[in-house]
Structure formats: C-alpha cells, structure tokens
Design an enzyme around this catalytic site. Structure first.
Site, PDB file in Angstrom:
ATOM      1  N   GLU B 144       7.614   3.036  -0.357  1.00  0.00           N
ATOM      2  CA  GLU B 144       7.752   2.259  -1.350  1.00  0.00           C
ATOM      3  C   GLU B 144       8.683   2.500  -2.327  1.00  0.00           C
ATOM      4  O   GLU B 144       8.506   3.186  -3.631  1.00  0.00           O
ATOM      5  CB  GLU B 144       6.371   2.487  -2.182  1.00  0.00           C
ATOM      6  CG  GLU B 144       5.073   1.871  -1.231  1.00  0.00           C
ATOM      7  CD  GLU B 144       3.713   2.173  -1.843  1.00  0.00           C
ATOM      8  OE1 GLU B 144       3.752   2.921  -2.896  1.00  0.00           O
ATOM      9  OE2 GLU B 144       2.924   1.619  -1.401  1.00  0.00           O
ATOM     10  N   GLU B 315       0.279  -1.807   4.477  1.00  0.00           N
ATOM     11  CA  GLU B 315      -0.803  -1.187   3.757  1.00  0.00           C
ATOM     12  C   GLU B 315      -1.446  -2.578   3.019  1.00  0.00           C
ATOM     13  O   GLU B 315      -1.122  -3.023   2.141  1.00  0.00           O
ATOM     14  CB  GLU B 315      -0.363  -0.357   2.629  1.00  0.00           C
ATOM     15  CG  GLU B 315       0.371   0.745   3.068  1.00  0.00           C
ATOM     16  CD  GLU B 315       0.744   2.106   1.951  1.00  0.00           C
ATOM     17  OE1 GLU B 315       0.120   1.703   0.864  1.00  0.00           O
ATOM     18  OE2 GLU B 315       1.553   2.941   1.990  1.00  0.00           O
TER      19      GLU B 315
END
Ligand SMILES: [Zn+2]
Ligand SMILES: [Zn+2]
Ligand SMILES: [Zn+2]
Lengths: 631, 631, 631
Positions: B144, B315
């Site tokens: 991320e 995710e």
C-alpha cells in the site's frame, strides 16, 4: 458529623494590612476552613534557598486568631522561574514534541527526578514548620493533578522513565515483544532503550504500547504524590488531601486516593457543562445556569469512594468563571443548592473558590465571594444562607447506597487507546448509566474495580469494564446482587489483546462476543420492546438465556442467574428498561422522576433537587428553580 | 480464465503447529492463493545480517503441500527497529517538520538512498531464495504505497533529491525561475541548492514549485518500486504485483503499473465510505453496511487499466474493520456480493484480508475469515458460497467497454495545488462523472492520459484534465467517438501557468475561457432545461455552437463535431442530461437505473447488483439486499 | 478635488517591448496612477550589492511618457533568497515555534535589526534615485503589513527585542511583576532575560504578559515603517503611503498612519465577505457577488481617519480573486459601484489590482483589467465607465459626519487576549454598531481613541473601549454630543487589571459593573420593549437613571445627562432601538433603510447604493442591482 464551610485565600495577593479584616469577615460568614499557600512558591523562596516564611507565619497567626482552620497547600503546581535554570529539562513535552513552557502553571513533567526532589524539599520545609501548628487543619498536595492535560508528557525524562518502567514490568525485550504482539508489523525490540514514547508514529502505535504508556503515566502521578505524602507524614498528623478536577481520567484517582486521608474535588458546574460534556446544545442551554443534573453528583459519589468515605468540595464555583467557552452566571440560589447537593452526598466540607476575586492575572474574570473592590459579590449572601441552614439543620447521615457502579480508570485509558468508533468513550458510557440510575430515583455508590466486598448492594453495574480483575465476577456472584456487565466486559487481556476464549467469559454465562461493530450515531438498532443500541454493538452467540433481542433478532441482554450481560451501548430509553428490570429483580424500588428532578437518600433523609430553570411540582410540592427539599 | 480466491496469512503470528491445519482449512474453503511475508522483516532478519529464513522455508512447504499458491510480499513497508540505527535519517518528515517515527509502519522516506539499498538487499535475498520455488505464484512489492499519507516527505533526503531532480529537469536556475515565474514575488533562485521544499512558507508557495514537488514525489515512489521489480526479475519469472489502496492519488499508479505484471488493490467498502467520500450523512447512512455503490467499481475499472488488464483484489474486507470513524458490520451476503462485483469487472482473483483475526497489536479489531479463537467468522461461509459459485458458474468474459473515462494523476495534483475553491477536487469530479455514467447503466473503461488508441470507444470523457498531452485531442478526434472535455481542460501549461492562447484551445472549437469563478455550494447556477452548474464555473466566449446555456445566458456546453466542451462542474441532474445527450449522439444505449441498482456488462453477461438495504424490483425480478443477478 | 483612477503594474513581469503599449492603454483608459516596484527586489538587486536599476529607469520613462504618475513601492515585503544567507535568523516564527520560510512573501520578522537595516538600505537607494523624478507621484512603504498573520513573531529576535521593550517600559522586574500580578501563580521574574514570549505555555499565559506582547508587536511595525519613511523623506517630497489590508487589527494603524501622508487600503469585497466575516451562510450567499454592504464602507471611513483625511483604495478587486474559500465573479457593474462607493466616502483615488492578470505564480487565478492574453477583461469596460463618469460628474465634497465612532486597536488586542466568551471580538462588536448606524441611514466618522476635539459631532459611540484614555470622557462630555459607552468600558487598567473602583467609573454616572457573564449564542436575554442582549452581559448596580431593563429586571441602558452606558452586547433589534433613541436625543435624523440599501452624505450630495442582487424601489426610484444614485 457537622458539615462545614470554607474558602480559598491567597494572602500573598493582598497587602498584609487587610488580612485581619478578611479573616474576621470569613469568620463572620460562618466559615471554618481557609486554604492557603498552594501557588506561593515564588514568595516562599524568591531565589533558590532564600526562604521567606515570615509572611506565611503571620498569615497563619492572623487567620488562626479568628478561629479559622488552615488547609495548607504545597506550592508544587507552580515552580518559580528560577527552577528552570536548575532543571532546564523539567518541562513536560506535548504529543507534538513541543516543550510546555513557563508562564502559567503545571509546567513540570511528573517523570523528572530533579523536580520531584525539589517538590519534596519545599514540602519538607513546610511540613517541618507548620506540621504541628495548632491552626493547621489539613494538607493539600499540589493542585489539580492532570489539569490542562498534564499527565501525559513526551519528554526525555518521561522516555527514560518509561523504559525503566517497561524493563521492570517485562524483564526482557522478548517478553515485551510477545506481550505487545510486536511481530505484527516488525515492531520487535532488541533492547528496552530502543522503545520510544508512542507519539508521532506514522499511523497509530501498537495499542499495547499506548496502553502501557498510559499506565506508566498514571503511576508517575502516584509516585509524585506519594513522595509529598510521605514527607508530610514524617512531620504532621493533620490529614492529607488533594483537590481533583472534574472528568480527569488520565491517572488513577483511586491509586493516589489510597495515599491520602481525604479526597477533595473542585466543582465548577457551569464550566464543566460547557467544556466537558458531549450533550446537545438544547441540553447545554437548558442547564446553562444550573449545570448538568448529574455531573456534580457523579463526582461527589466518585470522590466519596476515592476518599474512603472522607471527601470535600475544595473549590466550589461561586459565580461566573473565566475558562469555559461561555461563562454565564448561576441562577440565584445555585451556590446554596450546589453546597447542599454536596452535603447530601456526604461532603464533610464545602470551600468556595475564592474569597476575593483577583483583579489581576489569568483568573481576574473568575468570581469570588467578594468583588475586587472588597464588596460582597452575589454568592456571598448565599453562603451566609448555607451557614444559617447548617446552624438550624440536622446533620446529614451517610449510608451505603443500594446500587454500586464500578468505575475503572484503566478502562478509560483502554477505550481511549482503542475507541473503535467515534464517540465511544468510557467515561461517557459510565456517566450515561449513572444518569440512567439517577433518573430512576436511585442513590449510587461508585466503587473501584478492586472492590471485593459487595455486602448490602442489591444492584451492581460494571459497564465497559474491559479488563476486569480475575476475581471480580466471583465476588459479585457471591454477593447475590443483580449485576450487569458489558458491553466490552473482559474484552482485553492485561497485555491489551483479545482473550481466547473470547469474551465475556463470565462463568456460568454461555455466551461469546462473536463480532463487534461500531455504528454511526444516525443508525441505532432498535431493541424489541423499546429503545435501541447505538454506537457499539456486539453480536452474541451461545446458549445463555436471552432477555432482549434487537430488530435483527440478535441477543442484546443475556442472563445467567443474577448475572446479566449487555451486548451494546444502550440509548436512554433502553437503558431505563434494563435498569428497571434489574432493579425489579433486585427488589430495589425505582421511581421515574421528572426530567429536572434528582433525589438522594442520605440515611433517613431524602433530598430532592430541582435542577431545571422552571418550577416543578413534585409529590404535591412546588419546587422553585434552584430549589431543593429535605425530607 | 478461471476466477480464483485467496487470503492473506501471517504464519509468523501463529505457532508453527497450526500452520498445517490452517493450510488444510484454506484449501478446504476453495482458496487458491495465500499471500505471506509482507510485514515479516524482523523475523527474517532479527538483527542486521542475521538472516532467519528457516521458518519461511517451512511455511512455504506447509502451504504448498495443500496445493496453495503463494504470493510473496517484500517486507519493505516495515523496516525493523535496528534499521533506524543504521539510517537515523531515513524517516519521512511531515509538512509540519516532524519526523514520522518508528512504532507502526511505512516509516521511511522514499528519497532515502540508504534505505532503498536495504530494501533492494532484502528483496534480492528473498528473490534468490524463493524466486524459483514451485509454490511461488506471484510477488508483491512492499504494501500500500502512499497509505497513511506517506508519499510527500519533507525530510533532508527529500530536499537533496528534489534539488537534483530540479537540476535535471531545468538544467539552470534561470530556466527554473522563468518556468515558475519566480519574478512574481522576488522568489528567484541563483542556485538549485537555495530551493527548499514547499512547506512552512508564510503564505502559499508558488504553485509551480508545489506542482514540481508533487511530480518529484511521485517519481520517487516509482523509482523505489522499480528497484524492487528489477531485483525480483533477475531471479524470478513469477508475475509481480503491488497492492494499491483506495483513493490514493499522491503518486501516479500508471507509472508504477507499467513496471508490474499485475495490479492489485485493497478493497474496504465500508471503511472507504466512512472516511474518504464527500457524500452527505444520509448517503453514508444508507450505504453504511454495503459501501458506496460506485467506489469499488471505480477502483476495479481503474486497476484493470493500471494492470493492463490483469488485476486482483488483494485484500477484501471480510467483516468490520478497525480504522474508519465508524466500523459497522456488512449486511449478510456482502462478502459474496463484493467478490462477484470484482469478478464482474474482470478481477482474476479476490483475496480476503485476513485469514484469522489477530488478537494483538494495531488491527486486533479487524475481522478475518476466522475469529481469534479459530472458529469461523461470519464471512467464512460467504467465501465458501463464492467458491461453490465458481465451481458451478461459467467464467466471466471481459471486453472493452463502450465508454472511456480518462484519469490523470497529474491533474489530481494540480487541482490539489490550486483548487481555487473549497471542494474543487479532481478525484471527486471524475468520480461524480463515473457515478453519472453508471446511473445510466453504462460500463466504463478508465484510461491513462497517454492513451492514443481509442478504437471501439463510442464515448470518451476527460473531465478536469488541465494538462492534457498535446497529441490527445487529435487521437480522440480521429476515433470518431463523442468526446467531452472540461471544465479546466488545457488550463495549465506543463510549467503550471495559464497558456496563451487561453484554454481550452481545442482545435476546431472556437472558444476561450474568458473568466473562471468558483461558487459557494449554496449558489448553483441553473442551466436552462434542468440541472445546474456548481462549485466551478467558466465564462466561455467564442463562436462555437452552444448546446446549453445557463440562467444568465452564458454558454455551458459547446460543440464542434464530435468534440464537446463543458464549462463548469455539473450537478447530478445536469450531468445526466449531458451524458444522455452524448450517449445518444454516440449511439450508446442508456437506461436510467433505480437508485441502488448498478449493472456491468461483461462480454455477453449482464451483472445486476442491488447496493441498497432494501429489495428492488428490476425487470420483473426482485433483487434482495446484497443480491445480484447474472444474465 | 478631482477623483482619479490608477492601476498596479509589474513591468518586471513582462517583456520590455510591451511596456509602451501598456502605458498607452492605461492612459487611454483614463488612468492617472500606476503603482510599480513593490515586489521587485530580486530584479533590482539580483545578488547582494549588484544593483540593476536600468530597467526601472526605463519603466519610469516609458510610463511617464504617456503622462502617468508613478506610485513607487519599496520592495521590502519580498526580500530575495540571498537575504537569508546574510540573515539566517531574520524569519518570523509562528506561535507553534516553526520558522516561516522563504518561498512566498512577508518572510521577515519585524524585530530583526539586520533586516530592517537592509530595508532601509534598499529604500535609500530608491529614494535617492527616484525621489525627485518628475513622474513620481507618491511612495508606498512595503506592502500590506500584517497580511498572512505576520505581525506576531515568536523568533529569537522578537524575544530579545521584547525583553528590551519591557525593560524600557517597567525599568525593574519588580515593577513588572507588580504590574502583571505575577504573584498569582508564582510567575515572578528576577530579571528581564527570564521572560519568554507568551506562546507554548501549559495553559493561557498571564493576560498582562500577552497584552504587552501585543503592544510590543504593534510598536515593531511602527518602528519598521518609520525607518522607511524617514529614509524616503530625506530624499523626496512626494507623499508617502502604505496599503493596509482589510480587518487586520494586529497593529495600530493610527500609529503608522501618523507617519504617513496618505493612507491606502486594498479592497477585496468578495474575498473579505467569504473569509473574514462572522455572518451566516444566508448573508454570505446573498452578497456573494457584491460583498458585504458595510465592510468596505467601514474601511473607507477608517482609513479616511488613519490618513487624516487623505486616503485611497490602492488595490480594488477587478473580478474574481484567487485566495478566498470561494471566488465568485462580481455582479456586472460592481467594479464601477465599488469605485463610486469609495469616492462617496472621500477616496482621492482608486487603483485596480492589477493591470494584467499574470499567467504564472501564486496569483495566476486573480483577475486583472486585462486577461493574460492581453485582451480586455470584464472589469476593463467598467473602469472606462467610471472614467467617463468622472469627466461628466461634479466632484465629491467631503464633510464631517454627524456621528463619531471610536475605534481602538488596543481594545482589539485586549478583547483578543481575554474574550471571556467565544465570539466576543472587538472588531465584530464595533462593526455591528457601525452596521446598525448605517442601517439607520447615518454617515459616520471613525476616530482614534486619542481624539479630543469632538466639535460638530452630535452622536459619539465608543463600544467595547476597555482601556479609555483618562481624558476622553471629559472631552466627550464637554462636546455636548449624545454619547454611548459600554459594554466593557474602562474595564481594564493600563496594566490589564480590573480597576478599583470598578468600571465603568464614568464621572457623573452612578453605576458599577458588579458582575460580568458571557452567554451562549442560543440564550439571549430579552430587553423589555424589544430586542435582546447576547454574548456579553453585565450586571449593573448604582443609582444612575435606567432607560432600559432586561427580562430579569436588570438595568441594560443607563443615562447621566448626555452620557449613556450600555451593559451588554445588543442584538440588531435592540441596537437599532438604542441608536434611534440616542439619535433622537441628539437631533440627528434617522431613516430605516431597506435591507440592501445604504446611503452616504458627502457634503450636499447624497449617494444611495443598492448592495443587493435584486432591484430596490427607493424614494420612488428603482435602483437596479449594482446600481447607485447620486442626489
Ligand atoms: Zn482550581
Ligand atoms: Zn492493508
Ligand atoms: Zn495585495
């Protein structure tokens, strides 16, 4: 016991020639106590070692001559400017990394050893000199620990002390890593000296890290206070107190309370309403001149517990204050009202802050009993009325209440470290439960979580207690009282992890919290039968008896014998239902009171207070605004 | 292609004895992928150079034995504590000048050469060891990028690198001064080393300065990622991915995407709704348990483009999360719903974050497929249902959409540098256009601004594109598609100046933006025929054909052949009119959908999703909440 | 006197070949003035000592050839980058302790001696070279002192200078301790060098400390300006001006004004409405394209006073600006309207900011009279209309107004230091009174508190004046005018203490403020007869005549002869009643105007302005939006 009155006085603010007249006027007014000394360090020791106790000797004598008893405060909340030259690193540091400088008060870090030694030194000098003075009635350590957000400090001194504290607690970095779960984001430490304070991290720090810092910070306050208490005890038999402040939860008041003889608190009903309550504007407007109907009572009951039964109001708001967002004047009669409310909850004494309004410095717009021009301020006559009341009235008896509410500072920290949803605050939850009980006409004792003797309580509540001591449930179960736990009961281990088996893990209650969710305030989940769950909601599973379900059919309230578990944050309507049900099971009589009315049973006497701005008809009697009845 | 499922697993969080059982349960559930390793640096290298790969070898083997394929993440988002001793200056610094410390994650500055070398070193070690492992299915670089606001760093390392970057770009200070217009406030530099980062100036810095800093910062992310990608490629043929985060616009995803084989993103519909959308409370309440109807789809379409067609959800939210302002539970069925929505948009795989809820550390309140006590959490059964769906269902075909929407990260930065009015945000504008298209039943491809082949698109939109590449208009014009530009099209030169001739300077469209104004949200300007212009409004002059005018008679929508220019920010009503008109001209069929319904055409299959909390009647079929149809 | 027009021009922003054409177009448009030079330091002195005046010589000559008169600005608001190498500590420091860096403008601390010397040096160079130039019409010192919050600096230079300033003022630490009441919290100093600046204290600093810092900071601005003024006067007879900014109260404009020949201000009606007025959204929306009906007039009247009658608008908004939260376009006609409003209030000249919109740097989205492409912008034609007006019209006479309103910068600081209640702001109060007077059709003179000659005024108001000079009341009383004081009149000593006897201590008016309270905005206290007291309320005692009482029976308005005391903050309704009553007593004719209409009497001429977005019927004449009448 005879309830008494007093005031806070700063002889050093006035020329010596008016002390005697002030003392005479205090005595005339019917005051017993005068608190002095608490901010006077720069006058007691204008330069390092240059001790100037003469003026304080004379103040003692002048005040004593009229029969006043003195509460002597240690001046450690206001170290003089020269202290910074001796200890340049003594300042607390805020979470943004900025030193919190000289120029107001409380400019010290609780972890600074050098400053603590200075505090002990000045305390010893005072204790030696005045510890046996016949006019000395009591001691006060420091002033309002924690006020102005001063418990948490991110200084170098705090960092060093925190590392030592952790080393003591965990013994090895590996043990700490395991306890905190530092494997999570490769946060593992190889040495205690690698550990920083939990501020200025990129995103939130490990909650276990934050939680230990909160415990440590509370311990530092206790250690600081203990050093003063021990010093005083070596030289004086007078009881020792500290004046706590409203809704300060950053340190464990029970822990410092155990060191003291008397707990006192500083009650500013209007200021607190404006600046530390979540209530809506309509509520704040309605009570703007009276204060919240439950906030003072809550603290009265809390400090009765912190002081093991002995407690005072050390500073009672006597008119408008200067520090809230808005500072209105109390309704006429409220000074008397607040005083009697304190007595109804068992206060031994109520002291007004302050004798005369200071025309200078930070609090010049804070009312006193006298105006800056020495004339009587509005509150003065009300205090005279209370003095007359006291002469006339029977004393107030105090007895155990039928209801016990457990309040745990550690839970306040853990909710703060991990609210999980905006608005989820432990104090707020407990206070809402307290308010709910009061609206049903109940009198309440607030107890610390280490209470084990619950004899004589019929109803026990432990909302939000996420880290209960292991032997609490058995102690409550054995008492036979109806008990309510949850939400969040037992949801954290001591190391701030989710326990397995999952919470609540109450023996005999077959239930687990399978899932937790937090809700927008605009999406409450209705409970069948009335009211709703809001903010915090648990999905409960298991075979326990379900007393209430929500609109989705999920259990909300569970029961096993006398033990109940509540899986969410109740709105006021549902809370009233739950409390009424449990009170019924406990055989405790409830009575739904009008909105503005609160009552307090003190021994055989029932006090009835009208907190509203309008008259209320109650049991056939009309109670005016700021009015109360004693039956 | 067969769509697949997976999960994110952290073997280092659990004792080794349960790995095999976990692996078996994953396989049982029908999972194909397991992502591991991404935060494990402190376990792979507990001390500098002390490499401990044994446990990871065993994890690989244990997982492989059940047939699972591994996605191996480089652990560079979480450098261990010892890294700071080697590189004390590696921390990013925030805009206030505070170092962003150790204790969570992403605590590094992209510009720090020393840390980049360390990242390459650990990546090389992993690539060498596992690059050819038979169970290795794919790589993930870091985690991320940009999460927790970590792209912009004001560190000394960033300052030095920025000066070098500027020197490369401009070659001489004079050229930079001319480009930026530094004469304006005597801001001229004589040397690149005089240039500071654009924070902490007295009032706003030169926007050209700020813009170049944004470009530089994005380039630093690309450079950091490239270093890892190159290192992996030297040792492995497995495809390389990165997991992007929702609504992160601080770096150019297309630039890093060009380095990768697969783009993935982390989809948290409920968290995103609460914490990164401008919508009103009523909207947030309605979709609190389902997520915004368009936010996930937008990112699906975006990452299909970033990944040149290959993309995953790495995710997927499996229940309540822990990081949004409020963290409710999804409606029953939403896990399955979200998974199928991703497949409908072409996802190759959907992985759930995470396998088992960790009872410790920062994300302990984040749901997993298993509870902390190893029992199945609510989401588990829904994943099983998806696995069953996949066995039963035909695969999803993906085809080009008829509509192309151009998204330019550079425009996001320039709007951010110079919004000119509160609320004027590029992502918001593009997302509103995207939502408008979706409400008309359209399927959309999101394209980078360097697209030149527009074959097969019937409708092309480039809202807010202020710095278009010079050859974009010709490429669009030649495609014959109906195209919409504006507001702000071509309004900045590469050097962040207003171009002369004035914008939009679209060849063949006789119009200039004579004046720009930004509007209070409460003063929309109605457009004749319905709807309004809000927030941003241009005063257009010139001879171009006017399709719509506002209530003041000013042109709003201009046309020249297939090219259209929109001189303002349309409200939803007017936007629908504009889009319907252009779709009509393009021969694209639109259909006004019920509020909660969205559809997606995937090859011959039409997916219909009900995003609302209530059942909806659609084409004669009743779709329940969290329900969807495949036709 | 003939009113004139001008513009702000930056020759250094453009190639030299267009200067002549620009000059010709300015002259064509009917402009008299062109302001240049104010930000050009890096072009005048690209490196230390490397003086480059050639281009400015040529600019002077080119502009002069068309007959334009030049206002030459000193470039001291924008020191070049090299200045920081010579004076690294010259930057101001904000209250959070962060240096305010290079990269925009105003990056200097007023207390830095080194920088002040540099400012004098460049000023001397300019004054020597251009002080006798035939085209030189006037000087401007620096630019917008105080803009971007630049008066208060917490730098080391400020700290040293503040200590010196205190030493001068108090002579001994003991005197300072007594004056400030530092005994209060042991804040006593033994040496001036122990005194810090009043930022970053634990809780609020001593208000006397903060107040002296405010006085000091204002003095530093005056000292900085004086140095330039003296330097210029040595070489030039041209009048000297400074361009003040709207609602900047951090320094005393009267003090700098006494040094100048002409006061000018920068009038941005739309920007100011959005970003510096407390009004509700409905008000801001209604006036979004016209500006607040009273804000410009207030400043016109203020700067007429600051300039002892001589004042200009140096920067008039000519279209949308770039710096407010929203930046709408003015209603057609507003440029002309604003210009005439300034003339009606006595402006000698109105200059438009700026000649041509710069396509680069910070203000590229700020409109000019020309667009970046040299075409005429919307405002250009309106300026041409004003030029035509001026040729046709009679000149505007200016006369004393019948109403005097006292404005005291010191009061602004003291209210700011001690608001006592949220929303209690001195400027706001004075401005509300000003608005109230205007709504009754009155023309107003704004006077400094040291005014002693009140001849010809019929009505004098001094709202909020808490530190009146001792001889003010006698001077007003002797004038025979009806006068209104309060709230807060005389409530502070010079040392920021409450005076004893208590305020207001107006000779002949038997009253004391026995108590002060501040009110939530939602709890106004009605006044019998209409209207209410809000925010600030005083409890008055004494024998003075009571003209109005509130709903609780407390006196609100007192009278002794021509002197009145108002014990609270009036809402608009009650304010109108009070003003009407006093005007009646004073024989001043009032007229309740329609909401959007304001009038201004200038000698024999009455100007009538419609500030609303709709036409208004007034005295039988229909005034369109942006319209005005001259009678
Ligand atoms: Zn206090
Ligand atoms: Zn993640
Ligand atoms: Zn300006």
């Amino acid at each position: 016991m005879k309830r008494t009155l007093g005031t806070c006085y700063y002889p050093e603010h006035w020329t010596e020639d008016i002390w005697a007249e002030d003392a005479a006027r205090m005595a005339d007014l019917g005051l017993t106590w005068v608190r002095i000394g608490e901010f006077a360090w720069s006058r007691l020791e204008p330069a390092p070692g240059d001790l100037q106790f003469g003026w304080l000797d004379r103040a003692f004598d002048t005040l004593a001559q009229t029969g006043l008893k003195i509460v002597l405060g240690t001046p450690t909340a206001t170290p003089p400017r020269w202290m910074l030259e001796r200890h340049p690193d003594m300042l607390a540091v805020d979470a943004q990394g900025r030193a919190r400088g000289f120029g107001s008060r409380r400019h010290y870090c609780f972890s600074h050893d050098g400053y603590r030694a200075e505090a002990v030194r000045i305390t010893a000098l005072l204790a030696e000199r005045y510890g046996r003075h016949p006019a000395l009635g009591a001691w006060q350590t420091d002033n309002e620990y924690g006020c102005h957000d001063t418990v948490l400090s991110y200084s170098e001194a705090a960092r060093r002390a925190f590392r030592d504290w952790l080393a003591q607690r965990y013994q090895s970095p590996d043990a700490l890593n395991r306890a905190w779960g530092n494997v999570f984001w490769s946060m593992e430490y190889r040495d205690f000296d690698e550990i920083e304070l939990p501020n200025l991290t990129v995103t939130e720090p490990n909650p276990a890290h934050a939680m230990d810092f909160r415990r440590f910070s509370s311990d530092q306050v206790a250690r600081f206070n203990a050093a003063q208490v021990e010093t005083i005890r070596a030289h004086s038999d007078a009881p020792i107190s500290h004046n706590y402040m409203g809704r300060i939860t950053e340190f464990d008041h029970f822990a410092t309370g155990r060191q003291l003889d008397i707990a006192t608190w500083d009650s500013y009903p209007l200021g607190f309403l404006e600046d530390r309550l979540e209530e809506a504007d309509a509520h704040k407007r309605r009570y703007a001149r009276q204060g919240d109907p439950d906030f003072q009572a809550f603290h009265h009951d809390l400090y009765r517990s912190v002081g093991h039964g002995r407690w005072w109001v050390m500073e009672q708001q006597p008119g408008p204050v200067n520090w809230a967002p808005h500072n209105p004047a109390p309704l006429p009669g409220m000074i008397r009202f607040w005083t009697w409310e304190a007595f109804a909850h068992g206060a031994e004494a109520v002291c007004y802050f302050r004798w005369r309004q200071a025309p200078f410095a930070q609090e010049q717009m804070h009312a006193g009993l006298l105006r800056p021009d020495h004339a009587e301020a509005v509150g003065h006559a009300e205090v005279a009325a209370v003095a007359a009341d006291l002469t006339a009235a029977q004393d107030v008896e105090t007895t155990k209440a039928p209801v016990a509410l457990i309040f745990d500072y550690q839970a306040a920290w853990s909710w703060d470290v991990q609210p999980q949803g905006r608005g989820c605050d432990y104090f707020r939850l407990v206070f809402e439960v307290y308010r709910g009980l009061r609206k049903l006409g109940l009198s309440i004792d607030i107890l610390p979580p280490d209470t084990r003797d619950f004899t004589d309580y019929d109803l026990i509540l432990a909302p939000g207690l996420d880290m209960p001591p292991p032997d609490l449930i058995p102690a409550i179960a054995v008492s036979g009282a109806q008990a309510l736990f949850g939400p969040r009961f037992g949801s954290k281990t001591d190391a701030f992890a989710i326990p397995v088996p999952l919470p609540p893990a109450i023996s005999g209650l077959d239930a687990v919290v399978a899932r937790v969710e937090t809700l927008r305030p605009d999406m409450p989940v209705p409970v069948t039968g009335g009211g709703a769950i809001t903010l915090w909601r648990e999905h409960l599973e298991g075979g326990a008896q379900v007393l209430d379900r929500d609109a989705d059919g999920l259990p909300v309230l569970l029961r096993a014998g006398s033990l109940h578990y509540l899986g969410g944050w109740p709105d006021p309507t549902y809370l009233a239902r739950v409390l009424t049900r449990l009170a019924g099971a406990a055989g405790v009589l409830v009575r739904e009171l009008p909105d503005d009315i609160r009552i307090r049973q003190s021994g055989p006497t029932l006090f009835i207070f009208n907190h509203g701005p309008d008259p209320v008809e109650f049991d056939g009697t009309r109670i005016p605004p700021a009015g109360f009845l004693r039956r």
